[in-house]
Design an enzyme around this catalytic site. Structure first.
Site, mmCIF file in Angstrom:
data_model
loop_
_atom_site.group_PDB
_atom_site.id
_atom_site.type_symbol
_atom_site.label_atom_id
_atom_site.label_comp_id
_atom_site.label_asym_id
_atom_site.label_seq_id
_atom_site.Cartn_x
_atom_site.Cartn_y
_atom_site.Cartn_z
ATOM 1 N N ASP A 28 0.851 -1.189 0.000
ATOM 2 C CA ASP A 28 0.000 0.000 0.000
ATOM 3 C C ASP A 28 0.887 1.240 0.000
ATOM 4 O OD1 ASP A 28 -1.852 1.980 0.343
ATOM 5 O OD2 ASP A 28 -2.962 0.972 1.936
ATOM 6 N N HIS A 29 0.992 1.874 -1.160
ATOM 7 C CA HIS A 29 1.856 3.037 -1.339
ATOM 8 C C HIS A 29 1.114 4.345 -1.064
ATOM 9 C CE1 HIS A 29 4.507 5.834 -3.742
ATOM 10 N NE2 HIS A 29 5.408 5.121 -3.120
#
Length: 362
Positions: A295-296
């Site tokens: 999850d960026h």
């Protein structure tokens, strides 16, 4: 005499034409149907079980998340509809349109020096309205291509926040981007547009004196209030525990990239007014919880009723010395949607009765 009247008539027609053109501005945030919206937030899902191009959508009418039927790279989805004036500009230069694309991880052939801010976004406007689309996706949008979505973008989760503003608000937005020290890799800002936007687009301006941060309330086209936080690299502290928490005055849950070299721990120090917790797992309806390593996106949400911020920065040592920012909204539906996604967080190393109580609540 006739020639004079003709010249007067031409001037009048030109003025009226400009007026009508402005009233029919196409530069606005748009949903999957191409409908104008005041603001929206997207949450692109990570590539887990084939969800890499799927996204959640939220605006003022949805009262929380809904699953889009479009793919994030679709030419009929939310991003394509919003970016249409820019994509049309690439085909044939449109008079009166200005734009700037900035990204600390720009598409080829550009490389952003680390002296610039850790920030990503799109500014697009005419003399009537414009959009500020803040996001977390490297190499987006691709350089002067109708295929705007980068191939690498499907791997991790990303966030996007688009707000429609009047032209006048972009003077303040230009100042915020000056503090962020955004790396502009593609732009065309007409000389009659706001000076601060022009100098940011040309990568030629940055703050010269204290304070090394700026907080500004921005008003959307429909009158909604958003708060922009921006810090210059000389601020020298974390965006969340050094700036945002001091203004929102609540404990924060912060979602940032889980593959950082020197991550900052959750902060329950007495040196800050409230605690800042790192989100470790995110849960989404009908999906298994996923970790921060896929999850960026960058965002934070308050523990109680209040605030949600879509941000540029991670909680990482080196980013304390870089520019960046966040756009915050005090919208209950938005806060509820993001707060419900917090599956687990990192406990504070500094034990205190207050932090232990918070940990038990989750």
């Amino acid at each position: 005499m006739t020639m004079a009247r003709n010249r007067t008539m031409m001037k009048l027609l030109f003025s009226v034409g400009i007026l009508f053109q402005g009233c029919d501005s196409d530069v606005k945030c748009r949903d999957d149907n191409g409908k104008e919206v005041d603001w929206y937030i997207l949450y692109k899902l990570p590539n887990v079980n084939g969800y890499g191009l799927s996204y959640l959508y939220m605006d003022e009418s949805t009262n929380g998340w809904k699953v889009s039927k479009e793919a994030i790279n679709s030419d009929s989805g939310t991003l394509a509809n919003t970016l249409k004036p820019l994509l049309d500009f690439y085909k044939r230069k449109t008079e009166g349109l200005g734009y700037m694309l900035y990204n600390d991880q720009p598409p080829d052939p550009y490389v952003a020096p680390a002296s610039f801010g850790h920030s990503k976004g799109v500014v697009m406007l005419d003399k009537q309205t414009g959009v500020w689309l803040s996001h977390s996706t490297p190499k987006f949008p691709k350089y002067r291509s109708k295929d705007f979505w980068p191939h690498s973008g499907s791997v991790n989760a990303q966030t996007f926040m688009c707000v429609t503003y009047s032209y006048e608000e972009f003077k303040e937005i230009g100042l915020q981007l000056k503090y962020i020290h955004a790396y502009s890799y593609d732009s065309d800002i007409p000389g009659t547009f706001h000076n601060d936007l022009q100098c940011v687009a040309q990568r030629s301006c940055y703050p010269k004196k204290k304070p090394w941060f700026r907080k500004k309330m921005l008003t959307s086209l429909n009158g909604r209030k958003f708060y922009s936080f921006a810090k210059y690299k000389r601020f020298g502290d974390d965006l969340y525990s050094g700036l945002i928490v001091n203004y929102l005055k609540q404990n924060l849950y912060v979602k940032s990239w889980g593959k950082m070299r020197r991550p900052l721990s959750s902060n329950c120090s007495s040196s800050i007014p409230h605690h800042v917790y790192n989100v470790k797992k995110v849960k989404i309806p009908e999906m298994k919880p996923f970790s921060d390593t896929v999850d960026h996106s960058k965002w934070c949400v308050t523990h109680e009723d209040g605030w949600t911020c879509i941000a540029d920065m991670n909680r990482e040592e080196s980013q304390m010395k870089r520019g960046g920012g966040a756009i915050c909204t005090e919208n209950r539906a938005v806060r509820r949607a993001f707060r419900s996604m917090v599956q687990s967080h990192e406990k504070c190393k500094l034990a205190s009765p207050h932090s232990d109580a918070q940990d038990r609540e989750l």
